[in-house]
Every structure is written in structure tokens, then in C-alpha cells.
Design a protein around this motif. Structure first.
Motif, PDB file in Angstrom:
ATOM      1  N   HIS A 141      42.713  43.648  37.418  1.00  0.00           N
ATOM      2  CA  HIS A 141      41.362  43.970  37.882  1.00  0.00           C
ATOM      3  C   HIS A 141      41.498  44.646  39.248  1.00  0.00           C
ATOM      4  O   HIS A 141      42.061  44.069  40.184  1.00  0.00           O
ATOM      5  CB  HIS A 141      40.555  42.671  37.977  1.00  0.00           C
ATOM      6  N   HIS A 142      40.964  45.873  39.343  1.00  0.00           N
ATOM      7  CA  HIS A 142      41.142  46.692  40.544  1.00  0.00           C
ATOM      8  C   HIS A 142      40.676  45.983  41.826  1.00  0.00           C
ATOM      9  O   HIS A 142      41.342  46.052  42.872  1.00  0.00           O
ATOM     10  CB  HIS A 142      40.356  47.991  40.330  1.00  0.00           C
ATOM     11  N   MET A 143      39.528  45.278  41.760  1.00  0.00           N
ATOM     12  CA  MET A 143      38.997  44.659  42.977  1.00  0.00           C
ATOM     13  C   MET A 143      39.822  43.437  43.391  1.00  0.00           C
ATOM     14  O   MET A 143      39.970  43.148  44.573  1.00  0.00           O
ATOM     15  CB  MET A 143      37.518  44.280  42.800  1.00  0.00           C
ATOM     16  N   ALA A 145      42.974  43.310  42.930  1.00  0.00           N
ATOM     17  CA  ALA A 145      44.180  43.917  43.512  1.00  0.00           C
ATOM     18  C   ALA A 145      43.929  44.337  44.960  1.00  0.00           C
ATOM     19  O   ALA A 145      44.809  44.168  45.817  1.00  0.00           O
ATOM     20  CB  ALA A 145      44.616  45.113  42.670  1.00  0.00           C
ATOM     21  N   HIS A 146      42.733  44.886  45.252  1.00  0.00           N
ATOM     22  CA  HIS A 146      42.432  45.226  46.652  1.00  0.00           C
ATOM     23  C   HIS A 146      42.608  43.978  47.533  1.00  0.00           C
ATOM     24  O   HIS A 146      43.198  44.039  48.607  1.00  0.00           O
ATOM     25  CB  HIS A 146      40.996  45.746  46.785  1.00  0.00           C
ATOM     26  N   VAL A 147      42.094  42.832  47.068  1.00  0.00           N
ATOM     27  CA  VAL A 147      42.208  41.580  47.847  1.00  0.00           C
ATOM     28  C   VAL A 147      43.688  41.241  48.063  1.00  0.00           C
ATOM     29  O   VAL A 147      44.127  40.938  49.178  1.00  0.00           O
ATOM     30  CB  VAL A 147      41.500  40.414  47.103  1.00  0.00           C
ATOM     31  N   VAL A 166      35.824  46.183  50.860  1.00  0.00           N
ATOM     32  CA  VAL A 166      34.861  47.267  51.066  1.00  0.00           C
ATOM     33  C   VAL A 166      35.439  48.577  50.550  1.00  0.00           C
ATOM     34  O   VAL A 166      36.410  49.086  51.090  1.00  0.00           O
ATOM     35  CB  VAL A 166      34.483  47.382  52.563  1.00  0.00           C
ATOM     36  N   SER A 167      34.834  49.104  49.480  1.00  0.00           N
ATOM     37  CA  SER A 167      35.370  50.338  48.895  1.00  0.00           C
ATOM     38  C   SER A 167      34.225  51.295  48.593  1.00  0.00           C
ATOM     39  O   SER A 167      33.095  51.089  49.027  1.00  0.00           O
ATOM     40  CB  SER A 167      36.153  50.001  47.627  1.00  0.00           C
ATOM     41  N   GLY A 168      34.554  52.354  47.819  1.00  0.00           N
ATOM     42  CA  GLY A 168      33.533  53.336  47.490  1.00  0.00           C
ATOM     43  C   GLY A 168      32.504  52.799  46.508  1.00  0.00           C
ATOM     44  O   GLY A 168      31.374  53.266  46.456  1.00  0.00           O
ATOM     45  N   THR A 346      43.248  52.254  50.784  1.00  0.00           N
ATOM     46  CA  THR A 346      42.612  53.083  49.757  1.00  0.00           C
ATOM     47  C   THR A 346      43.372  52.874  48.438  1.00  0.00           C
ATOM     48  O   THR A 346      44.389  52.184  48.404  1.00  0.00           O
ATOM     49  CB  THR A 346      42.624  54.570  50.190  1.00  0.00           C
ATOM     50  N   ASP A 347      42.876  53.488  47.358  1.00  0.00           N
ATOM     51  CA  ASP A 347      43.435  53.178  46.042  1.00  0.00           C
ATOM     52  C   ASP A 347      44.940  53.486  45.974  1.00  0.00           C
ATOM     53  O   ASP A 347      45.381  54.569  46.365  1.00  0.00           O
ATOM     54  CB  ASP A 347      42.677  53.956  44.961  1.00  0.00           C
ATOM     55  N   ASN A 348      45.694  52.534  45.454  1.00  0.00           N
ATOM     56  CA  ASN A 348      47.160  52.658  45.415  1.00  0.00           C
ATOM     57  C   ASN A 348      47.711  51.716  44.357  1.00  0.00           C
ATOM     58  O   ASN A 348      47.077  50.706  44.019  1.00  0.00           O
ATOM     59  CB  ASN A 348      47.732  52.284  46.785  1.00  0.00           C
TER      60      ASN A 348
END
Ligand code: KG4
Ligand code: ZN
Length: 378
Positions: A141-143, A145-147, A166-168, A346-348
Motif C-alpha cells: 500500500h503506497h501510503m 510505504a510513505h510512513v 502529506v502527499s499530492g 517524494t514517490d520512490n
């Protein structure tokens, strides 16, 4: 053709070339960045990101063009990730032997949320590799992964921790109990923080994505020159649409009023001159307001939960005003603060790899029936 036998995944990887560790290849393609990363035992060996300039002229991401660019980029990006991982292994002669696709232990990929066409490219690529190489698949899950980008550095938050993501497309406060157990305790009821930056930039005549440009101009501006309202939203939720409207009216009135008028108080030319003359101060003032909206809710979340290990994540966490104010707030309230390195904000795919690694440890694999999804529950 047989599917990977996930039950029999051996945690002591048969591959000794990378030192016997667990090796994950990760793919990220949820929006307009094509990225691949290699991680071994929780350490990122490579993180290659191909951006897509094609969207700039349209003022936002064009989904069909994003999908086509992912198709072009995905193989070169994976190739480069493997090459760079090998270069990073070479200084350690004891553990070095060529790392290649066959020596990967699992393939992690972004399954959701995002643009469906973009997600499909990464998902199909990951599934095809898994099928061909007979390797386990890990859907991420992308979000989340951000965490978990906050677990990449050696200095890591202790569980449970809070993360302002906090993303786009999202603005969330996440309570993270373990790498695979998190819950959203606050989120935006309308626009995301990244959208607030990008839409403000558009109103100021700046190209997409405007967030980094607002950050740049704000550095030379007076953040107290113009006042924009802070919304009063109950609980830990956020709202940014009122701020956007207030900025729109303020600009259309060339700084004379925030209020809607049937006839604006300025001509188009006066508006443009006002923006040109005050660009730095406008950027600094808007940025300060977005940051205060975010951090006041984060402070509230810390008080309510009693948690003092606190992170930020997502594209907007690259914002220098937010990073500085977050650290200052942490010092004031005795928090342990954590911010991912810029390349992991940012996305990676690095963040997909680290999430894949923890899911691997918990045996959370997907089979080949898994499909991409534009939206998904946590
Ligand atoms: O996490 P991300 O790369 O993609 C999504 O998952 O959405 O976030 C992209 C967002 C965009 O809105 C972009 O303008 C914003 O992050 N952003 C920034 C900065 N760098 C990226 N916003 C403010 N300041 C920055 N330095
Ligand atoms: Zn993102």
C-alpha cells in the motif's frame, strides 16, 4: 507454469552472493514516477527514480501519458537499480558476488492507491517477473510505504509512533503500532496538502508541480506579510479547500480583500502586477499557513495519544518550511522527530522495498491473482 510456493519461503535466503541476506526488488509506479529499488536486510542498496517531464505543459498529470512513460521507463529503471546495487556491494569483498534477478528473494510492488493505468504497469511487470522467476510477490500500500520510509535510516522511531503523511493525494495522521499495523487517526476532508501547494502555485501562474517552486520562492519572502485563514475542523481532520478559495479571491482582488465580490476589485492586469511584485511574500505566507494547519493537528494528536516519537513523510515532507517548523515543534514539546532523506519523501521504490522487507519477515505474500486498485482500505 507453477506459482511461487509462498509457504516454503526460506528466511535464510539461498542466495549467498549478497551475504546471505533477504533481498527485495521493489517497483513503484502509482503516479508519474517510475522507480525501482533493491534492499538487502532492510538496507537500501539502490533507489532509481525516473520522473516524467511530459506533464509540465499540461499543468497536471495526464494519466494516459503517465502509463505510456511507465512502459518506456520500467525495464531501464530496474536494470539500473540492479547495476547500482552491485556497485554498492562491491566495496565489501566478503559479501560481493553478482546480484541479479535470480538472486532476488521477493518482488514487492505498489498495488494501491494511485492512477489505475500507472499501477497496472508496475503490477503486471512485478507479476510477470514473479511468475517467470518463481519468486514470491509482495503487494504494498503506497501510503503505508510513505510512513515506513522513516524506517530506512539507521535512526528509527520506536513503536508506537505517529506519522504526518502529506502527499499530492493524501493528508493523514497515522498511528503506527508495527510495520504492518497502522491506523489513520486524522485525514483531510477535501484537498490534500500537496494539492493546496500545487493549486496555489497554479493561481500564481507557476508550472506543475508547484509545491517545490513555492518552497523555493518562500525562502526569500516575508511569511507574515499576508494573512490567510486557519480552518476550524473538529478532531484530527484537515481541510484545505477554504484556504484555496481565500487565496483565489485575495489574488483576484489584487490583495485588497479575501472576500468574494460579484465584481472583483482589480483588473486582470492589476492582479498580475500584484502577483509579480509580491510573489516571494505570497509563497512564504501561504506556505506558513499550510504548515501551521498541519503541525497544529499533529501537536493535538501527540497530546491525545501521549506519543512523542513523531515522523513526517510524503512529497510535502520535502518542504523546507515544514521540515524546519516540525523540528522546532519537536524541540519545544520534547518529541523524537524523524524525517526521511529527500529521495525517500517524494514517490520512490526505496519505501516500497523497506515495506516489502517487513512484510517478508511477517510472511505477508500475495498470489498471482492480486490486482492493482486505484483505491484501497488500509
Ligand atoms: O508523495 P508524492 O511524491 O506523490 C503522491 O503520492 O502524491 O507527493 C507529491 C506532492 C506534490 O503535490 C508536490 O507539489 C509536493 O508533493 N511537493 C512539495 C515539495 N516537494 C514535493 N510541496 C511543497 N514543497 C516541496 N518542497
Ligand atoms: Zn506518494
Amino acid at each position: 507454469m507453477s506459482q511461487p510456493n509462498h509457504e516454503s519461503v526460506n528466511l535464510s535466503s539461498p542466495f549467498m552472493g549478497t551475504g546471505g541476506g533477504i533481498c527485495i526488488l521493489a517497483i513503484e509506479s502509482s503516479c508519474d514516477e517510475t522507480s525501482a529499488a533493491i534492499c538487502r536486510d532492510g538496507k537500501i542498496l539502490s533507489n532509481i527514480i525516473a520522473g516524467q517531464k511530459v506533464h509540465e505543459q499540461y499543468g497536471g498529470v495526464v494519466p494516459e501519458l503517465a502509463s505510456r512513460a511507465h512502459i518506456q521507463n520500467i525495464i531501464p529503471v530496474v536494470d539500473q537499480a540492479i547495476k547500482l546495487a552491485n556497485e554498492n556491494l562491491k566495496p565489501d569483498p566478503d559479501s560481493y558476488r553478482d546480484l541479479d534477478l535470480k538472486s532476488i528473494d521477493a518482488i514487492a510492488f505498489t498495488q494501491s492507491p494511485g492512477l489505475i493505468g500507472s499501477l497496472l504497469i508496475g503490477t503486471q511487470f512485478a507479476k510477470s517477473l514473479a511468475l517467470t522467476l518463481n519468486k514470491p510477490l509482495i503487494a504494498v500500500h503506497h501510503m503505508q510505504a510513505h510512513v515506513l520510509a522513516n524506517l530506512i535510516n539507521d535512526s528509527k522511531p520506536a513503536f508506537p509512533f505517529l506519522c504526518l503523511t502529506v502527499s499530492g493525494g493524501h493528508t493523514q495522521i497515522v498511528l503506527c503500532e508495527s510495520p504492518t499495523k497502522m491506523k489513520v487517526i486524522g485525514e483531510t476532508i477535501d484537498d490534500a496538502a500537496g494539492e493546496a501547494f500545487d493549486k496555489t502555485a497554479k493561481l500564481l501562474g507557476l508550472p506543475y508541480p508547484g509545491g517545490p517552486l513555492i518552497d523555493k520562492f518562500a525562502k526569500d519572502g516575508d511569511a507574515n506579510k499576508f494573512q490567510f485563514p486557519e480552518p476550524q475542523i473538529p478532531g484530527l481532520d484537515f481541510s484545505f479547500s477554504g484556504l484555496k478559495t481565500s487565496i483565489l479571491y485575495f489574488l483576484q482582488n489584487a490583495g485588497k480583500s479575501h472576500v468574494y465580490k460579484v465584481e472583483f476589485l482589480a483588473t486582470e492586469e492589476e492582479k498580475e502586477n500584484f502577483i509579480k511584485k509580491n510573489l516571494n511574500d505570497l509563497c512564504a505566507s501561504v506556505q506558513q499557513r499550510i504548515v501551521s494547519i498541519l503541525l497544529n493537528k499533529l501537536k493535538k494528536a501527540s497530546i491525545e495519544t501521549g506519543i512523542k516519537d513523531i515522523c513526517i513523510a510524503g512529497g510535502v515532507s520535502a518542504n523546507s518550511g515544514l521540515r524546519k517548523a516540525f523540528i522546532q515543534m519537536g524541540e519545544k514539546y520534547n518529541w523524537n522527530t524523524f524525517i526521511p532523506d529527500f529521495q525517500y519523501c517524494t514517490d520512490n521504490a526505496g519505501m516500497i522495498a523497506i515495506t516489502g522487507y517487513y512484510k517478508f519477515l511477517e510472511g505477508q505474500f500475495s498470489d498471482l491473482t492480486v490486482s492493482a486498485s486505484a483505491r484501497a482500505e488500509w
